[in-house]
Each structure stands twice: as C-alpha cells, then as structure tokens.
Design a protein around this motif. Sequence first.
Motif, PDB file in Angstrom:
ATOM      1  N   SER A 167     -10.370  -1.662  -5.215  1.00 28.62           N
ATOM      2  CA  SER A 167      -9.441  -2.693  -5.672  1.00 28.62           C
ATOM      3  C   SER A 167      -8.086  -2.081  -6.018  1.00 28.62           C
ATOM      4  N   GLU A 176       1.724  -2.534   1.192  1.00 27.62           N
ATOM      5  CA  GLU A 176       1.481  -2.401   2.634  1.00 27.62           C
ATOM      6  C   GLU A 176       2.716  -1.875   3.358  1.00 27.62           C
ATOM      7  N   TRP A 226     -11.113   4.241   0.661  1.00 29.01           N
ATOM      8  CA  TRP A 226      -9.939   3.999   1.507  1.00 29.01           C
ATOM      9  C   TRP A 226     -10.339   3.200   2.743  1.00 29.01           C
ATOM     10  N   ARG A 230      -8.987  -0.630   3.592  1.00 28.31           N
ATOM     11  CA  ARG A 230      -8.119  -0.926   4.746  1.00 28.31           C
ATOM     12  C   ARG A 230      -8.530  -2.204   5.478  1.00 28.31           C
ATOM     13  N   ARG A 257      -6.196  -1.398  -2.685  1.00 26.85           N
ATOM     14  CA  ARG A 257      -5.700  -2.615  -2.055  1.00 26.85           C
ATOM     15  C   ARG A 257      -4.391  -3.081  -2.670  1.00 26.85           C
ATOM     16  N   GLN A 258      -4.080  -2.569  -3.824  1.00 28.88           N
ATOM     17  CA  GLN A 258      -2.826  -2.994  -4.454  1.00 28.88           C
ATOM     18  C   GLN A 258      -1.645  -2.146  -4.013  1.00 28.88           C
TER      19      GLN A 258
END
Lengths: 306, 519, 303
Positions: free
Chosen positions: C173, C180, C110, C114, C176-177
């Motif tokens: 990875s 946001e 995590w 970020r 990150r998908q």
Amino acid sequence: MSTRTSVRSSLWLGLLAVPAVAFFLVFSYAPMAGLVVAFKEFDISKGLFGSPWNGLDNFRYFFASGDAQRILVNTIVLNVLFLAATLAAGVTLAIMLNELRGRFFKRAAQSTIFFPYFVSPVVVAIMLQVLLSGPAGDGGVVNDALAGFGLPTVSWYTEPGPWPWILTFVKIWQLGGYMSVIFLAAITSIPEDVYEAGQIDGASRAQMALRITLPLLKPTAAVLLVLGVGRIFYGDFGTIYAIVGDNGTLFPTTDVIDTYVFRSLRQIGDFGTTAAIGLFQSVVGFVLVSTAVLIQRRYSKETSLL
Amino acid sequence: MPATSPAGLSRRGFLAAGGGLSLAAMLGLSGCGDSSSPSSGKAADTLALLLPGDTPTGWDAILAKVNEKLKKDLGFTIAPQFVAWSNYQQQSLLKFTAGENFDTALQARWLNMIQLVASKSLVPVDGLISKYPNLSKTLDPQLLEQNKWSGKLYGIPQVNSAARFHHFTVRQDLADKLGVGEISTFDQLEKFWYDVKQKEKLTPIGISSNMPKLLAAFAPVGWLNQHDWENPHVSVQFFSGGSLPFYLAQDGKSTGSAKPIPFWEVPGVVDALRKIRKYYLDGIINKDALNVDSSTIKSQFESGRIATRWAMTDGLSSQSLTPLRKAVPTAQIANVVPLRGGKDAKPNQTFQADNFVVLNVKGRSNERAMQLEDWVSIKENHDLLSYGVEGTDWKPVGADKFQQLSQYSFPGFALCWRQKLELKIKDITPTEEAWFDWAQKYDNFTLDPYASFVPDVTPVKRQDSQVNAAMTQYGNPLWIGAVDVDKGLDNLKKAVDKAGLSELQAEMEKQANAYLKGQ
Amino acid sequence: MTSSLAKAAGRTAAKRRSGSWEPFTVVSVIGVALFMLVCLIPFWVIVSGSFTDEQTLAGKGYSLIPQPFSTAAYKLIFTGPTLVSAYVASIVITVAGTVLALSITSGLSWVIARRLPYVSRPLAIFAYIPMLFSGGLVPLYLLVTQYLKLQNSYFAVILPLLVAPFLVFIQVSAFRQLPEEILDSARVDGAGELQIFFRIGLPLSKPILAVVGLFYAVHYWNEWFTALLFMSDIHKYPLPLLLQNLISNVSFSQMLPTAAAQSTPVYQLRLALTVVTIGPILLAYPFAQRYFVKGITLGATKG
C-alpha cells in the motif's frame, strides 16, 4: 494504471518476486500438507499416513461440545473490540503526534508509546495483578483507589463481567503506539499542498485533522481492517492466556478458540481436533477476508488490497 | 516474545497443531526419520538426552568432567539438551512425534507418558535392569514392582523416597508466638491459620494456580480435607490430569468390584469444600489462587508474607529457611503432616514414581542409554552429576547431608535420582528430616488397593477432554472456594453430565474391575 | 492524488507546523502526554522494580523508588556464561534476518504494487493464504530438521520467518502511493523495470522500508520459539530464548521437588529480564525513527 508496462519488462519485474515465492512454497505451502490430519485419528506411532481417517469426526467433536458457541462468541466479540479499539487509538494518537512541535518531544513521545509493544505477556499479567489484586490477593491499586472514594471494592479475578473491557484496555496500551507508527508513516506521505489549501480556506487545525488527515488515512486503515478481519477467529492467545490462565471463573467472557485449543491439547494431546479447529479458523478467515475485500473494492477501487 | 505479532508468526509457538509426517511422504522420502536413525545395535558416540529446566550454572565445567570420565569408563559421551519447563511437555512430545533419535527423556503420567506407551515409543526396561548391577542395586524391587503398568515397566522410576506425601510447611516462629506450639493435628493447624489472620495480618495459606485440584479430592489425602487427614485411606483415580476425580472402593480386593463414584458422593469431600469456601471468605487463603504461579507463592513465603505453604516429602522445603531469614531474622519453619495417629497412621500409598527416565525406541543406542543409567548409579558419578565437584560445588556434612558451595544445581529427577544415593540438604529442619525419613520406609504405608492401576483414556478420549474443560471452568473455582458450594457443585454436575460423566464412570468401573481381577 | 503528491515533493513537513498554538494542538499535546504517562509509569515501575530487593517486591508490590536497592537479578542474568554469545546470536539473527527479509519483501511487494495483469493479483492471494492456513508445527519441524538439516544454524531461525504477509501488504500500500509520474518519466528516459525499482522505487520509499525493517528487526530480536525448536546448542541460543528459559525455570508442577537449590528472586528477575531484552530495541529505535519524520518523496524531484 501502469498497464503500459510491456510483457518483457514484466518478466524482468517478476524476477523480484521469485525469492519470496520460493520462500512461500517451501516454508508455507509444503507444510500445509499437514492439514490432512484434521480428518484423521492421529496416532504418533502410525504417523500421518498410517493414522486412520475419521472423516469429519474431529470437527463434529468440537461443535458438539457445549463450549463451542460460547467460545466462538467470545472470540468474535473480543476481537472486534480489540480491532476497533486499537485502530481508533492508533489513528487518534497518530493525528495527535502529528500536531506535536519540537523534534525532541515528538521523538520521545513516539519511543515511549511504542514501548508497551515489547513487554512480554507474562510481565503484563503480573502488572495487572498488582493493579487488580495486589500481592497475596488482597486489595490492589485499583481497589485501594475505589476504597479511597468510598466505593465498593471488586474481587476482579472472580468477576467475569468487566474482563472484556480490561483486556481491551490492555490491548490499547500494548498496540496503540504500534498502530500509531503505521498511521504516522501514512500521514507523513500526505502532500503538503493539501494542507496549504486548507489553510487558505481558514480551516483550524482541528478541522484539517478531521476533514483532511482522517479521510486520507482511510486506505491504511482499510488495509489494517481487512487484515484484522481475516484473523478475527484467532484469539490473542499470548496475552489472554498469560492473564487468565486456568481461572475458570473468567471463562464465560474470556475463553477464546485458541486458549480452548491450547488447554485441550495440553491435557490430552489431541492433534486431530486441534488441526480441525485450526482449519476451521482458516477457512472462516478466508471467507471473511474475501468478503471484506469485495466490499472494500466496491467502495474504493483506488485503495483495493488485492 | 512480543506482545502481539501482526503476522501471527509466533502463533506456531503454542499450537502444536497436528501435521504428522505428511511432508516426508509428500517428498517421496521415507518417513519417521528412518534415514537418520541408526538401529540400536550400532554404537553411538554421543547420547542425546532431554532434560527439563534451565541449564545449570557452571554446567560446561561439570559436563566436561562427566564426559571425560564417561569416555574413559564406557567409551561414549553425553550431550544433554535443557528445555525450559514451560516448553518441556510440548517439545518432548514433538520430538517423539517427529521420530527424532534422542536417547533418554524425562517422562511421567503428568507429561505424556501414557500416550507414548500406547504408541510404543518407549522401550520397556523391566527385563533390562537386572543386567546392570549398579542400577539394580540402587532401585528397590518394590519400587520397580509398583511402577509396572499392566505388567511392564516403561521407564526407570526416579525417586528420593519410598512414598510421596504432600503436607504443610508452616512458620513455626509464628506458631510459637501465638501460643499454638508444635502442630500435629488439623484442628491445631486451623486455629493457627485463624490466629495468624487476626493477629499477624499475614495471608495464612498461599495457594498457586497448579494446586486447586489437590485441595479437596486427591490421593493420598486432599490437602485441605480434614476427613482425609483423619482417615487417610482413599483411592482416587483420574483419566487425565485435570479430569474428574473418581473414588474407588477400599474393599475392592475382596469384593472384586471397584464401584467408582464421583468425588461429591464421598463423605468428607463436600464438607472440605464448604470449609475451603469459608477459608476463602475469611481471607485464610489468597483470593487470587487461580492466577498466581508457584514461584510467586514461593517468593512470598520467603519474604514472610505467607504463613503456610505446600510441601512434599522430598526433603527440600527447608531450603526456604535461608532466604526467609533474610526477611525475618527470627523465622523458624516446620513441616506438619497432620495425620491422625502421626507417624503410625499407615496411610494409603500407591508408591507411583512422579518421574521416569524413559528410553526412546528410536534412540541411537538403547544399550548405551542403559549403561549410562547404570553409570550414574555409582555414587562417585552420581554425586558429580547431581552436586558438582566435591570441594568446589559442595561438601559432605555428616554421613548423609551435603552443603552447597556454588550455584550448581542439576535436575537429578530427570536422570539420576536414586533413593539410596540422594543426600539431604544441610539446612533440613528436624521436623522435615523426621517426616522425610518416615517417607523412606515402605512399611510406614498401606499399599493402595489400586496402586499400579493406570486408567487408559483412549476409549473415552472425547468425553474426557470435555470433562476436563468443564473441570477447568467449574471445578477450579469450586476447589479454591471462589463460588458458593451448592451452586458451584450444581453447575459442575450439569456440565460434566452433559460432557459424558456416565461414560467415564462406566469405563473407569470396567477398567478398575479388570485390574482387580488381574491382581 | 498522486499527481499532487509529486508537486508537493521537496517540501518539508516542518512547514505544516508554522501555525500558532491552536486549541487542537494543545489538546493533542495533553493527549499524547497522558498516553505517554500511561506507558512510562509501567516502564519506570519495571526498571525501578528490577533494582528493588526481592523481599520488598514480594511483600509490598512495586514502587516508584528502588528501595532497598538490589542488583541481585542483574547479577544472576549477567553471570550466566552464555549471555555474551546470546547477544551475538541475537544480533546476527536480527541483522541478517532483517536485511534478507526486507529485500525479499520489498521485491515481492513491488511486483504486487505494480498491478501487472495476470501477475499481481494472484501473487497477492498467494502471499495472503499463508497468513491464514498453516500446516502446523510437525511438518515445519520435519522440514527444517530432516530435509534442510538446519539444526543449530542461525538460518533455522531466520528462514521460517522470512516473509510476513502482513508487512507485504503494508509495503504494497505504501508503494502504490508513489507518484506514477516519476516512474513514467524514468521509463521515458529508457530505464528498465529493475532499474526503476532500485534507483527510484527503493530510495523514494525509505520511510516505509524503515517501518517494515523495524518490524522485522523486532520480530527477529524477540524470536525464541523457532530457536527453541531448532537450536540445541546453548551457545547458539539467542537472547530471548535464554531469558525465556530463565523466566520459566520455576517449580513447574506440584509433582516436582522445589527445583533449584538457590532461591531465585522471581519478581525481580522477570522485571530485569524485560529491561535486558527491550533495552537494545529502545536504543536502536531513534535511529530507525529518523526516517519516519522525513517526507516520503523527499529529494526525488529536486530542481
């Protein structure tokens, strides 16, 4: 992206990484001091610091041996084959699995193709023997089939030529399902409306797989590729050794760094050279990965690994 | 073990990559485990032993009995750790390297004994044995004498016969059926193999992947080397297990010169290689010899798929009869030692033990380890550990045999093999018993002129390692006949020349001559 | 890409499958079925072989029907006194190891995911280096036995394998998908970074947690080498070590006596051991798999 995060909250966030950092420090970084033995003439009774330095002798020794070139070439060729084949198989299987309907079949399929991952190299080696040479070294299933078609049989275990392909086949069998699980996880995260748009345009399922799914799997494939590239100097020791063993006739195409090291360690217990080769593998791996990461960042910043 | 580990977690599993004792020093603590290893003077209540193989069935019960008696007799107990064969070599070396304080281990030349002697990790026991009456009573003085390396004995030799002589176990029922009858010469043996191939459709000889180097150039005889069986007077030495075999001159003692030569210059060896090549092409030996392990060959023999198998004068090959009879009810087996002159041939013998119990210099109590070795030399204790509880696990048959009643089996050769105490198995065949008895007497053999010569590989370590690699690649296919002899030899010669054959030969000569001088 | 993901959230994957049987679907079904066959046949041969009499196995090789039927190998395995304790040890190691490993890996991943300035990239490199550089066996051995004194403790098996860099990168990875926007809206609501991780990040990432967890579980379930190094008490041997010992209990060298007095069914034993080890994993697999099928942000933006 999220550079908005304030410094204070970053600190809180950092706490999450503390256990992992501690782990790496204790179990990975501290033992790395052992790497100095690569520059030493190791002697059990003297221990590490008592053992005399011998500069780059351990490295020189490996490269001076006539085998170094063959082994390096084999290692790279086999690993490139394995990496390309398993990635391709994983992507193909994942896309195909995604097409399946019916919960039960889909699950059954996933469980089944994942299974070879668990079969130990010893058992793989035995099964291969049944296929290629049969009990007591005569025939084998493949030769029986060849003979059935009136083709000449092959004495597989004394023919080095076909082995890179045989091993690649074994790798696909072992890892195809494993890779497909990773890719399938990526596919399930692709948003639905992307496909809806495709459907409205009248795209067939094959076209959607090719034009939509495949490009969206790139980031995952890139991560696997970069990680794989870093390990390109490591042979797949377990499988290759279980299958080939000390069968010198097959070495011209199958001997890799790790099997070579294992044999020399077993025969003379040379810790220094072993460590030197290990360090060499690591350094080359590091260079390769750094290059791969840099190249990858140039092409897609979005999916960058580091 | 998973097929592959993505993160290379199990990579550590095979690369005992050196690291030495760095961490100890790095953390500012004393290395070599000094902190945790009391000196040998201080008594330890429990001795740690390293044993090879799997934990025997019913082990807990036997161990409890052993410990109870040990505690009463000597005031301490034992805690053996069994390490599977495939890991044993690496694990025992690692434990020595890390300076662990276990007390005894199995070691041998084919493990890492030479290395451990060189690093002074082993306690010399030659001066100690005489203090322990039961132990010295069961060890032949000649055995101790022959197993000294440069005048020192580094372990207690574990043998159940005076000499070790490899030979053949054959399917006697087939030999009878084919009219070959009792086999005593190599020619008869060969005829038997060809008849088996033609008329019985079995594989005549089963060879496993650890056997190739035994076939043509090996002492006391090459297994498939007819010349050796007819003239069993060769001395063969290696710098390390898989290295190039050198033949040493038989008249070395009188001339003072050992004149080591590589195997291909020796009469008989190249002939043997050509013959083996013929066997390979004719299907007399299994074509996958380099890829099958010995247990597979054993299983195939016991299922009646193979007519001849490797055997050793350890009195144990008859064990295969019972399982074999399940597959082939009329099966008979016989042990064949096709020496010219039979039991009067007096072949060369080094009397070197294949296995030793060694004492760890850093052990908790070397004294108690010796007491233990003494204790297991008493028949009652020896039998308890070796065969289990009498009446439950085994029963005596006659004066010198036993019948097994349970599944219990202990790796006696790693702790308590004593030639005078070992019992024969009940099912031992007459031929095997005859040859086993033959191997018990030192007088049946000619002392090898280089009997206790142990070449030191240190000065030519590098060259030897490369010669080893060349032997694995070019030697192994040659040994089992998988390549044309002339072409194969040519390739091998080129490879070993490049790897440093001449240096090895010169060093062998130097050391062997020095040995002769010291005799 | 991430914004469209958020909008798509809540729709199940099932929708995608509403089309008719197109050629590609047929090709896929055939392709998967063929590959399944390639995997199933050896599996069946292993199971069938493990029940076939040793004599037949050694004589004829493997067959698709266990004929003559024999349970000798299983008897040999299951009469071992330590099998139960081995299963217990394996389960303890697997469960505790997986939970610990997954927690720690998630935390690290995590933070890397970020993209914190001055933190994430160095951390990623820090985590990657151990994948390439290893100090070797001896220092690790000394560390565990002499400094941590973990001999004969299950932690000796769990700790050295706690974080696999490879899985960190898989997880990064995936993290990150995550959209946001969801995280941002939480920040606007005043949630702290840790809260976001626990309340939003983890629940949204169930599929990847399941995948990574499965890989850890498999690792721990199969691990025998660290156990071999650090466990000397046979009652604490995990299953794979016990089986590894059984499998290699063969006459190792020509120098040795023909080993154990009893004749072991070697062919049969190897196959039966495979079945015994992978059986539990195959049984557990469908449970972990449940999560793979679910959409990644399922339930996050309901309403």
